[in-house]
Scaffold this motif. Sequence first.
Motif, PDB file in Angstrom:
ATOM      1  N   SER A 154       0.840  -1.214   0.000  1.00  0.00           N
ATOM      2  CA  SER A 154       0.000   0.000   0.000  1.00  0.00           C
ATOM      3  C   SER A 154       0.865   1.250   0.000  1.00  0.00           C
ATOM      4  O   SER A 154       0.521   2.245  -0.647  1.00  0.00           O
ATOM      5  CB  SER A 154      -0.927   0.019   1.224  1.00  0.00           C
ATOM      6  OG  SER A 154      -1.849  -1.025   1.142  1.00  0.00           O
ATOM      7  N   ASP A 212      -6.008  -1.077  -4.762  1.00  0.00           N
ATOM      8  CA  ASP A 212      -5.383  -1.617  -3.548  1.00  0.00           C
ATOM      9  C   ASP A 212      -6.353  -2.569  -2.866  1.00  0.00           C
ATOM     10  O   ASP A 212      -7.303  -2.137  -2.209  1.00  0.00           O
ATOM     11  CB  ASP A 212      -4.969  -0.501  -2.593  1.00  0.00           C
ATOM     12  CG  ASP A 212      -4.055  -1.023  -1.479  1.00  0.00           C
ATOM     13  OD1 ASP A 212      -3.803  -2.243  -1.426  1.00  0.00           O
ATOM     14  OD2 ASP A 212      -3.602  -0.201  -0.658  1.00  0.00           O
ATOM     15  N   GLU A 213      -6.137  -3.846  -3.026  1.00  0.00           N
ATOM     16  CA  GLU A 213      -7.001  -4.889  -2.462  1.00  0.00           C
ATOM     17  C   GLU A 213      -8.478  -4.561  -2.646  1.00  0.00           C
ATOM     18  O   GLU A 213      -9.214  -4.382  -1.681  1.00  0.00           O
ATOM     19  CB  GLU A 213      -6.670  -5.086  -0.978  1.00  0.00           C
ATOM     20  CG  GLU A 213      -5.238  -5.549  -0.798  1.00  0.00           C
ATOM     21  CD  GLU A 213      -4.973  -6.034   0.616  1.00  0.00           C
ATOM     22  OE1 GLU A 213      -5.896  -6.618   1.211  1.00  0.00           O
ATOM     23  OE2 GLU A 213      -3.851  -5.839   1.095  1.00  0.00           O
TER      24      GLU A 213
HETATM   25 MG   LIG Z   1      -2.062  -2.712   2.127  1.00  0.00          MG
END
Ligand SMILES: [Mg+2]
Length: 250
Positions: free
Chosen positions: A43, A172-173
């Motif tokens: 991240s 991001d995810e």
């Molecule tokens: Mg992360």
Amino acid sequence: MNLLQISHMKKSFDALSVIQDISLTVNEGEVLAIIGPSGSGKSTLLRCATLLERMDGGSLSYLGEKAAWEEDGRCVYADKNRLKEIQRYFGLVFQNFNLFPHYSVIKNITDAPIRVAKAPHAEAYEQAEQLLAQLGLLDKADAYPYQLSGGQQQRVSIARALALKPRLLFFDEPTSALDPELTGEVLKVIRQLARSHMTMIIVTHEMQFAREVSDRIIFMEQGKIQAEGTPEEIFRSDWERIKEFIGKYN
Ligand SMILES: [Mg+2]
Ligand SMILES: Nc1ncnc2c1ncn2[C@@H]1O[C@H](COP(=O)(O)OP(=O)(O)OP(=O)(O)O)[C@@H](O)[C@H]1O
């Protein structure tokens, strides 16, 4: 064409070195998946690449235009206006959707095109409707985020990012807040984008998805790229650490 170039990126939080000399390039039409254990810096890498976080060292450019570079051993950034222009090259989709709760779906999507990109009202709405149709959400145009499932909210946030016509899209995810069924509908949308040759960088813990959708996979650990290759190279790697990591998710 080279859309993103990161060279020797470094980032620390106080004494903690989170990104240690990461370099990567993403070409137009390419889908790059980033995998790696929790805390490995995925991240942070995305946040530095998307200008949400300042890096301490290295350089960053989009379409050959420099956003940040090193000068006299420190990292300097382009001026605000320049960065604003560079920001328009990319979109970002987070894990937690981040929709405006007090705006309807269609207003969530048209807000930035009208306010930031100064698109004519009618044009922005027409485009938003096309995106909603494409993502199977046309009947939700006037709903508010709280009235939607997590999967629907995530699809709206993808539509919102696409409305600004980015050259590349970061995720991001995107499915980690969703249950398996809702995960499927979001992955389907991302697959569809991959087929339309959208350039994407996707941090994910969905190993099978990463394998199937990406052209290239980066395995990160302790702030470094530990391995990089095609899905087949990564998934057939005989390096124990990767086998162990991937095995956990299968
Ligand atoms: Mg992360
Ligand atoms: N703003 C911050 N201040 C201090 N430390 C931070 C900050 N952001 C991240 N970190 C630390 O940096 C390290 C990497 O965090 P990061 O969120 O990039 O990991 P990640 O690979 O995305 O993990 P996950 O898979 O759990 O999302 C962690 O040790 C985290 O605690």
